[in-house]
Design a protein around this motif. Structure first.
Motif, PDB file in Angstrom:
ATOM      1  N   TYR A 200      16.949   3.380  -6.256  1.00  0.00           N
ATOM      2  CA  TYR A 200      17.705   3.828  -7.424  1.00  0.00           C
ATOM      3  C   TYR A 200      16.816   4.599  -8.393  1.00  0.00           C
ATOM      4  N   THR A 201      15.632   4.065  -8.663  1.00  0.00           N
ATOM      5  CA  THR A 201      14.750   4.646  -9.675  1.00  0.00           C
ATOM      6  C   THR A 201      14.393   6.095  -9.371  1.00  0.00           C
ATOM      7  N   THR A 202      14.288   6.440  -8.091  1.00  0.00           N
ATOM      8  CA  THR A 202      13.832   7.787  -7.716  1.00  0.00           C
ATOM      9  C   THR A 202      14.993   8.702  -7.348  1.00  0.00           C
ATOM     10  N   TYR A 203      16.178   8.430  -7.875  1.00  0.00           N
ATOM     11  CA  TYR A 203      17.345   9.246  -7.546  1.00  0.00           C
ATOM     12  C   TYR A 203      17.105  10.720  -7.856  1.00  0.00           C
ATOM     13  N   ARG A 204      16.415  11.007  -8.974  1.00  0.00           N
ATOM     14  CA  ARG A 204      16.248  12.405  -9.387  1.00  0.00           C
ATOM     15  C   ARG A 204      15.373  13.170  -8.401  1.00  0.00           C
ATOM     16  N   VAL A 205      14.362  12.504  -7.839  1.00  0.00           N
ATOM     17  CA  VAL A 205      13.499  13.135  -6.839  1.00  0.00           C
ATOM     18  C   VAL A 205      14.300  13.419  -5.569  1.00  0.00           C
ATOM     19  N   MET A 206      15.114  12.450  -5.136  1.00  0.00           N
ATOM     20  CA  MET A 206      15.953  12.669  -3.951  1.00  0.00           C
ATOM     21  C   MET A 206      16.904  13.830  -4.175  1.00  0.00           C
TER      22      MET A 206
ATOM     23  N   LEU B 104       0.813  -1.228   0.000  1.00  0.00           N
ATOM     24  CA  LEU B 104       0.000   0.000   0.000  1.00  0.00           C
ATOM     25  C   LEU B 104       0.841   1.272   0.000  1.00  0.00           C
ATOM     26  N   GLU B 105       2.078   1.179  -0.528  1.00  0.00           N
ATOM     27  CA  GLU B 105       2.928   2.372  -0.639  1.00  0.00           C
ATOM     28  C   GLU B 105       2.681   3.011  -2.013  1.00  0.00           C
ATOM     29  N   PHE B 106       1.457   3.510  -2.195  1.00  0.00           N
ATOM     30  CA  PHE B 106       1.041   4.014  -3.502  1.00  0.00           C
ATOM     31  C   PHE B 106       1.859   5.232  -3.924  1.00  0.00           C
ATOM     32  N   HIS B 107       2.191   6.086  -2.970  1.00  0.00           N
ATOM     33  CA  HIS B 107       2.966   7.279  -3.320  1.00  0.00           C
ATOM     34  C   HIS B 107       4.320   6.884  -3.899  1.00  0.00           C
ATOM     35  N   LEU B 108       4.960   5.882  -3.297  1.00  0.00           N
ATOM     36  CA  LEU B 108       6.268   5.451  -3.777  1.00  0.00           C
ATOM     37  C   LEU B 108       6.174   4.860  -5.180  1.00  0.00           C
ATOM     38  N   VAL B 109       5.130   4.058  -5.429  1.00  0.00           N
ATOM     39  CA  VAL B 109       4.948   3.463  -6.755  1.00  0.00           C
ATOM     40  C   VAL B 109       4.676   4.549  -7.793  1.00  0.00           C
ATOM     41  N   HIS B 110       3.795   5.474  -7.470  1.00  0.00           N
ATOM     42  CA  HIS B 110       3.490   6.586  -8.375  1.00  0.00           C
ATOM     43  C   HIS B 110       4.755   7.363  -8.703  1.00  0.00           C
ATOM     44  N   GLU B 111       5.531   7.701  -7.683  1.00  0.00           N
ATOM     45  CA  GLU B 111       6.754   8.476  -7.875  1.00  0.00           C
ATOM     46  C   GLU B 111       7.751   7.722  -8.754  1.00  0.00           C
ATOM     47  N   ALA B 112       7.925   6.428  -8.472  1.00  0.00           N
ATOM     48  CA  ALA B 112       8.899   5.641  -9.217  1.00  0.00           C
ATOM     49  C   ALA B 112       8.481   5.449 -10.663  1.00  0.00           C
ATOM     50  N   LEU B 113       7.195   5.215 -10.906  1.00  0.00           N
ATOM     51  CA  LEU B 113       6.747   5.031 -12.282  1.00  0.00           C
ATOM     52  C   LEU B 113       6.830   6.327 -13.078  1.00  0.00           C
ATOM     53  N   THR B 114       6.617   7.455 -12.419  1.00  0.00           N
ATOM     54  CA  THR B 114       6.821   8.737 -13.086  1.00  0.00           C
ATOM     55  C   THR B 114       8.266   8.875 -13.539  1.00  0.00           C
ATOM     56  N   GLU B 115       9.192   8.529 -12.654  1.00  0.00           N
ATOM     57  CA  GLU B 115      10.620   8.618 -12.990  1.00  0.00           C
ATOM     58  C   GLU B 115      10.997   7.613 -14.065  1.00  0.00           C
ATOM     59  N   ARG B 116      10.420   6.429 -14.006  1.00  0.00           N
ATOM     60  CA  ARG B 116      10.676   5.433 -15.045  1.00  0.00           C
ATOM     61  C   ARG B 116      10.287   5.961 -16.414  1.00  0.00           C
ATOM     62  N   GLY B 117       9.116   6.610 -16.483  1.00  0.00           N
ATOM     63  CA  GLY B 117       8.675   7.165 -17.758  1.00  0.00           C
ATOM     64  C   GLY B 117       9.596   8.259 -18.260  1.00  0.00           C
ATOM     65  N   LEU B 118      10.052   9.142 -17.364  1.00  0.00           N
ATOM     66  CA  LEU B 118      10.971  10.208 -17.765  1.00  0.00           C
ATOM     67  C   LEU B 118      12.275   9.647 -18.296  1.00  0.00           C
ATOM     68  N   LEU B 119      12.839   8.668 -17.598  1.00  0.00           N
ATOM     69  CA  LEU B 119      14.121   8.102 -18.014  1.00  0.00           C
ATOM     70  C   LEU B 119      14.015   7.375 -19.343  1.00  0.00           C
TER      71      LEU B 119
END
Length: 606
Positions: A399-405, A81-96
């Protein structure tokens, strides 16, 4: 000057950047050359700040070169149920995959096998499992498609048992009801980090590896810089240690975050952050050992297991266990290897054995410490702390969300610096990305113009993007560089030369372990390539015969120690065996975890 030239991490550039570190004052000084640190340096440089980055070893030498090589949302985080993390990571996946690094991040299909249960009585159970997993994957696709900023991946699809066996014949037919196929992103993690560092350098950042932060510089209660030791300086050199002045220091040190905490404890401060290291071990086997066109994701008792296609190989991982021993060289034990073989063999029609293994690698995940009994239950969220004026710590994340960090920690720095524009890295292609789609489309013409086979052009494009032209230019000057590297025919000699000339490689292991993946993609672990690679690197770095011999001997000792550790029954014995080989960079000692006898870094004040 082109971005490619401006971003070259050459030996001459390192010498010049060392001079800048000694002489100039920076807006932001980043400690740590993993994916988060390199991302932070790029983010800050793209905002027009004066930036420096120091890395104690090689870029991505720690966690960021030892992952599962996936850019993914984390399908299992939906279940948690970590929906925010999944949303954030998939956004970054799409950008990359679509904008930032399409030459490095590409779709890879996975099957989620569905168990059949027992006979007709389990029909409701089968329907429930297909609905349950199908709903999860559909939600995953929905997050990527609706919120993902450009999905870059195909949609999922349900398969019958026969359909699953057609795309993955090595799956056991017994107990298989079907499968769901979905897509995630794959990346060479170390190459992405080097590309981030080079992109930061192309924007004017000072970027130096083999430069270890050994202490904080303070004025009263404010951090004003860092004391740095150049690990490539001759022994006893008075210039080996120097001070770097900075208005803000960002520590992106991953599993070494507790080192920063101890430095703060020395001055009576509590950093408010604690990181636990979780060890993840991966096996590499030849593509011929398993017959399949996709990857697999499997449930285990404690976590998930991936079987991932990787060129002419499969990567099988990972484990998820606490690690409190040496953090620079996490070791895989015989127990880790047996566990992975046991888990993957539950679904394969031909069991894998140790004889199938080509390579093994182990890495550490930096997890924010909590009350969970298992590291697999710890959060992959990240956090930014400011324990002392002028010092920011960023830790956790994936790793996937490095840009957000990176954006989050530089935002905090920008607030104290004032007058800094917002992050622009969501729209900033990395080196090699500009013009990649057109160059890939016209790759046959590219190959013809430069007199190389189309397969060579494709190989280079998938590793360097449009920077492929730099390597082809090297080959035009010296056609011998078009030859395969000894012991690793899938790599060109030009790639070793380029690694030393433009990618900041200073030692043989940097090339065999990170700029290429020869250390785990070949059964000889790079031993048959070492002398040829040392000769090529030495021509760029000015190595004499003695230096080349020393580099080769150090690499051989490392391989021997790793092989011995993989025969040991447990972590303690494996750790002791791995540490039998000296570190190729001077100044490193046994580097224990937070619960061990870690070597403390001194702090300084003036």
């Amino acid at each position: 000057m082109s971005r490619s030239v401006a971003g070259q991490l050459s030996p001459e550039r390192r010498a010049d950047d060392l001079r800048r570190l000694r002489a100039e004052r920076f807006d932001v000084l980043v400690i740590g050359g993993g994916v988060t640190g390199a991302g932070a340096a790029l983010d800050a440089a793209s905002r027009g700040l004066k930036v420096a980055l120091v890395e104690a070893r090689d870029y991505a030498a720690g966690t960021s070169s030892r992952s599962s090589k996936l850019i993914h949302g984390g399908l299992r985080y939906l279940e948690q149920l970590e929906f925010h993390l999944v949303h954030e990571a998939l956004t970054e996946r799409g950008l990359l995959a679509t904008r930032l690094a399409p030459h490095l991040v590409r779709p890879v299909p996975f099957l989620v096998p569905l168990p059949a249960g027992r006979g007709v009585r389990d029909v409701p159970g089968r329907l429930f499992r297909r609905s349950y997993y199908g709903a999860g994957v559909a939600t995953y696709d929905a997050f990527a498609g609706v919120f993902g900023g450009g999905r870059g991946m195909p949609l999922h699809r349900h398969l019958t048992r026969e359909g699953a066996r057609r795309v993955f014949p090595s799956l056991k037919a017994e107990g298989l009801a079907g499968a769901i196929r979905y897509y995630d992103g794959q990346v060479d993690d170390a190459r992405l980090v080097v590309t981030l560092a080079r992109t930061a350098a192309s924007l004017g950042a000072t970027v130096v590896s083999s430069a270890r932060a050994v202490g904080l510089i303070r004025q009263a209660r404010e951090v004003t810089g860092v004391r740095v030791r150049d690990l490539e300086a001759p022994a006893g050199s008075p210039d080996a240690e120097f001070e770097v002045q900075a208005r803000t220091v960002i520590a992106a040190t991953g599993v070494w975050s507790d080192d920063m905490s101890r430095m703060l404890n020395d001055v009576g401060l509590r950093p408010g952050i604690r990181v636990r290291a979780s060890k993840g071990v991966h096996l590499v086997v030849p593509r011929s050992a398993i017959t399949g066109e996709t990857g697999l994701i499997l449930r285990t008792a404690t976590s998930v297991l991936f079987v991932i296609p990787w060129g002419g190989h499969w990567i099988i991982g990972t484990t998820d266990t606490d690690w409190r021993l040496d953090r620079s060289h996490p070791a895989a034990s015989a127990r880790d290897i047996d566990y992975l073989l046991q888990q993957v063999n539950t679904v394969l029609d031909r069991p894998l054995t140790r004889d199938d293994i080509e390579g093994v690698y182990a890495g550490l995940r930096p997890l924010l410490a909590g009350e969970a009994d298992s590291t697999s239950k710890l959060s992959r969220e990240h956090a930014v702390f400011e324990p002392m004026l002028g010092l920011l710590l960023v830790a956790g994340g994936k790793y996937t969300t490095y840009r957000v960090m990176a954006s989050d920690v530089v935002d905090r720095a920008a607030r104290r610096l004032g007058g800094v524009r917002p992050s622009r890295t969501a729209d900033l292609p990395l080196l090699g990305a500009d013009g990649y789609a057109a160059m890939w489309r016209d790759r046959a013409d590219l190959a013809r113009r430069h007199g190389v086979p189309v397969g060579v052009a494709e190989h280079l494009l998938e590793r360097y993007g449009t920077l492929t032209l730099d390597l082809l230019a090297l080959i035009e000057v010296d056609p011998l560089l078009a030859s395969p590297l000894a012991g690793a025919p899938e790599y060109l000699a030009a790639e070793v030369t380029y690694a030393a000339r433009a990618e900041g490689a200073l030692h043989l292991e940097d090339v065999l372990t990170r700029r290429t993946r020869i250390s785990f993609e070949t059964s000889h672990r790079g031993l048959e390539s070492a002398e040829h690679a040392a000769e090529l690197m030495g021509a760029v770095l000015g190595w004499d015969a003695a230096t080349r011999a020393r580099e080769v001997e150090n690499y051989r000792a490392r391989v021997a120690a790793e092989r011995q550790s993989q025969q040991m029954p447990d972590d303690v014995a494996a750790d002791a065996a791995r540490l039998g080989a000296p570190d190729v960079r001077g100044g490193f000692v046994r580097d224990r975890g937070s619960d061990g006898d870690a070597a403390e870094l001194p702090s300084s004040s003036r």
